[in-house]
Design an enzyme around this catalytic site. Structure first.
Site, PDB file in Angstrom:
ATOM      1  N   CYS A 130       0.857  -1.177   0.000  1.00 54.50           N
ATOM      2  CA  CYS A 130       0.000   0.000   0.000  1.00 54.50           C
ATOM      3  C   CYS A 130       0.901   1.237   0.000  1.00 54.50           C
ATOM      4  CB  CYS A 130      -0.892  -0.008   1.245  1.00 54.50           C
ATOM      5  SG  CYS A 130      -1.968   1.424   1.375  1.00 54.50           S
ATOM      6  N   LEU A 131       1.150   1.759  -1.185  1.00 56.43           N
ATOM      7  CA  LEU A 131       2.037   2.922  -1.314  1.00 56.43           C
ATOM      8  C   LEU A 131       1.482   3.782  -2.453  1.00 56.43           C
ATOM      9  CD1 LEU A 131       4.800   4.235  -0.468  1.00 56.43           C
ATOM     10  CD2 LEU A 131       5.820   2.982  -2.354  1.00 56.43           C
TER      11      LEU A 131
END
Lengths: 293, 151
Positions: free
Chosen positions: B90-91
Site C-alpha cells: 500500500c504505497l
C-alpha cells in the site's frame, strides 16, 4: 491476546473474544463491503469506458447554437448568448482530466501550422527556442534525463514539424486530420500532454517563492500529484505557469449563473489584436472546451 | 513478443539501474522478456529490516510510463503495516500518485524509505481478509485508501 488461557473464557469465543454469531456477522459485513468495493470499482471502470466510447478526444466544430442546446434548462443557458457575440464555434473536449492541456495544444499547433505571417513566424521561433532549452530547465528542477528524453524529443519533433508540414495548410480537413493524428492518439498525445505538464511543474518549482503562497500543498508534492500525474485537471496556476513559461496568452470565457459570461486573460494585459497567438477557451464548471471565432 | 510502447524508456531505466545502483541486483526470471524483473536488495542499516534480503517484482505493460508498473514483494515478505502477506504494497506512488516522472529506482527508494521509517514490525490490520480477497487480482485493481503520509 492469543496468549490468554482459554480456560478463563466461559463461552466458545475466539481469540478476539467474539461469539460465533458475532464472527459470522463480521464475516458477512466484510463480504458485503468487499462486494460493494468491487461494484464501485466496476462502476468507475464502466463510466471511464463510456466516456471513452461516446466522446472523441476533440470533437468536430459545433456552432455555439448547437452547443447551447446541450445546456437547455440550465442556469448557465443564457450565458451562451453573450459568448455568441464574439465567438461562433466550439470544439468539445473529452472529460478525461486533460481537457485544458489538449485544447491549448490543439490551438497552439493549429495556429503555427496554418499561420505563416511575419508575426507568427517570429513567435514560432521564440517558442521553439524555449522548447529547445526546456530540457535543461527540466533537469535543473529535478527531472532525470532518463525520464525527460523521450518526452522532450517527441515534443520538439512535433513542434518542429509544424513549420514544414507535408500537408496543404489551407485545406481545413487536412489540418484537422493532422491535429487529430497528433493530439487524439492514445500514445503520442499522452507524450505531448505529459511534456506540457512537466514544463509547468519545472516552471513553478523554479519560481517557487512566487507561487508557493497560492497553493496549500508544498510545491514538490503539488507538482507531483496535481500537475505531473496523468489525468489531473489543470488548475489556474498551471495555466499561468504554462503561459508565462512559453510567453503565450490565453483568454478564458467563463459561463455565469446570472446568464452573463466572464472573461479573464492570462497574462491580464494580453492584447487580442490578431497579431499574436492567443488561446481561447470556454470554461463551464469543471471543464474546458475550445472556442473559435 | 511485441514491444510495449514504453520499451525504450524501460531499456534506459534497466541500464541505469544496472550501472548506477549496484545495491539493487536485477534479475530476469523469464529470459524471454524484459517486462518482468526482480530487484533484490538489503534492508537498510539501522532499520528494523537490517539483515533481511528483500525482493521486489516489477511487471510492465503498455500503460507504462503513464501508469506505474505492477510492484509486489516476493520471496520472504517483510512484516510492515503497509505490506500484505501476499506481497502487495500500500504505497500511493504505485497507484494514484504515480506520475510518468517517477522511475523504477524512485520506486525502490520509496519502498526502502517506507520500510526504514517503520517503528514496529506488524502486518496490516486487515491482512487476512485482504489477502484472501486479493487472490488472483492485480494490486492495481483495488481502490487503495492511503491512511497516512507514509503510505
Amino acid at each position: 491476546m492469543s496468549e490468554a488461557p482459554t480456560s478463563t473464557q466461559p463461552d466458545k469465543k475466539d481469540d478476539l473474544g467474539l461469539t460465533p454469531e458475532e464472527i459470522e456477522e463480521n464475516k458477512k459485513a466484510q463480504q458485503e463491503l468487499e462486494a460493494h468495493n468491487e461494484a464501485v470499482t466496476k462502476q468507475m471502470e464502466d463510466l471511464k469506458n463510456a466516456v471513452r466510447k461516446d466522446m472523441p478526444f476533440v470533437s468536430k466544430y459545433l456552432t455555439l447554437d448547437e452547443y447551447k442546446l446541450k445546456w437547455e434548462g440550465n442556469k448557465f443557458y443564457d450565458s451562451f448568448d453573450s459568448i455568441m457575440t464574439k465567438f461562433s464555434k466550439v470544439r468539445e473536449l473529452r472529460r478525461d482530466g486533460n481537457c485544458f492541456y489538449r485544447a491549448i495544444l490543439w490551438q497552439i499547433f493549429e495556429y503555427f501550422l496554418v499561420n505563416k505571417s511575419e508575426h507568427a513566424l517570429v513567435e514560432y521561433d521564440k517558442i521553439l527556442k524555449k522548447i529547445e532549452g526546456a530540457k535543461q530547465d527540466l533537469m535543473d528542477n529535478g527531472y532525470d534525463e532518463v525520464v525527460v528524453d523521450m518526452f522532450h524529443d517527441q515534443f520538439l519533433e512535433e513542434f518542429k514539424g509544424l513549420s514544414e508540414p507535408k500537408i496543404d495548410v489551407t485545406d481545413d480537413e487536412a489540418v484537422e486530420k493532422y491535429l487529430e493524428e497528433r493530439l487524439c492518439d492514445e500514445s503520442l498525445a499522452s507524450y505531448l500532454i505529459t511534456y506540457i505538464r512537466f514544463i509547468i511543474s519545472a516552471y513553478l518549482k523554479a519560481n517557487r517563492e512566487m507561487y508557493q503562497p497560492f497553493i496549500e500543498l508544498d510545491m514538490d508534492t503539488y507538482c507531483q500529484i496535481r500537475v505531473d500525474a496523468v489525468e489531473q485537471e489543470a488548475e489556474e496556476i498551471c495555466i499561468i505557469g504554462l503561459m508565462n513559461y512559453l510567453d503565450l496568452a490565453v483568454e478564458i470565457i467563463q459561463v455565469q449563473p446570472d446568464g452573463l459570461a466572464y472573461t479573464s486573460k492570462i497574462p491580464e494585459d494580453a492584447v487580442d489584436d490578431e497579431s499574436r497567438f492567443i488561446g481561447r477557451l470556454l470554461f463551464t464548471p469543471g471543464h474546458y472546451d475550445s472556442l473559435h471565432i | 513478443m511485441s514491444k510495449i510502447k514504453g520499451h525504450k524508456r524501460l531499456v534506459k531505466e534497466i541500464k541505469d539501474l544496472q550501472e548506477n545502483y549496484e545495491e539493487f541486483k536485477i534479475h530476469f526470471p523469464d529470459p524471454d522478456t524484459l517486462y518482468l524483473f526482480n530487484a533484490v536488495f538489503d534492508g537498510a542499516e539501522g532499520s528494523l529490516y537490517e539483515g533481511e534480503t528483500l525482493e521486489l517484482q516489477f511487471k510492465f505493460d503498455d500503460t507504462f510510463p503513464f501508469e506505474a508498473p505492477e510492484v509486489i514483494f516476493v520471496g520472504d515478505i517483510p512484516t510492515h503495516p503497509h505490506v500484505y502477506s501476499n506481497g502487495y504494497i500500500c504505497l500511493s506512488i504505485l497507484y494514484d500518485h504515480w506520475t510518468p516522472a517517477l522511475r523504477v529506482s524512485s520506486i525502490i527508494l520509496s519502498i526502502l524509505s517506507m520500510l526504514s521509517s517503520c517503528e514496529e514490525k506488524v502486518g496490516p490490520e486487515n491482512d487476512g481478509s485482504f489477502s484472501r480477497y486479493a487472490k488472483g487480482k492485480s494490486p492495481k485493481s483495488f481502490n487503495w485508501v492511503f491512511e497516512d503520509d507514509k503510505c
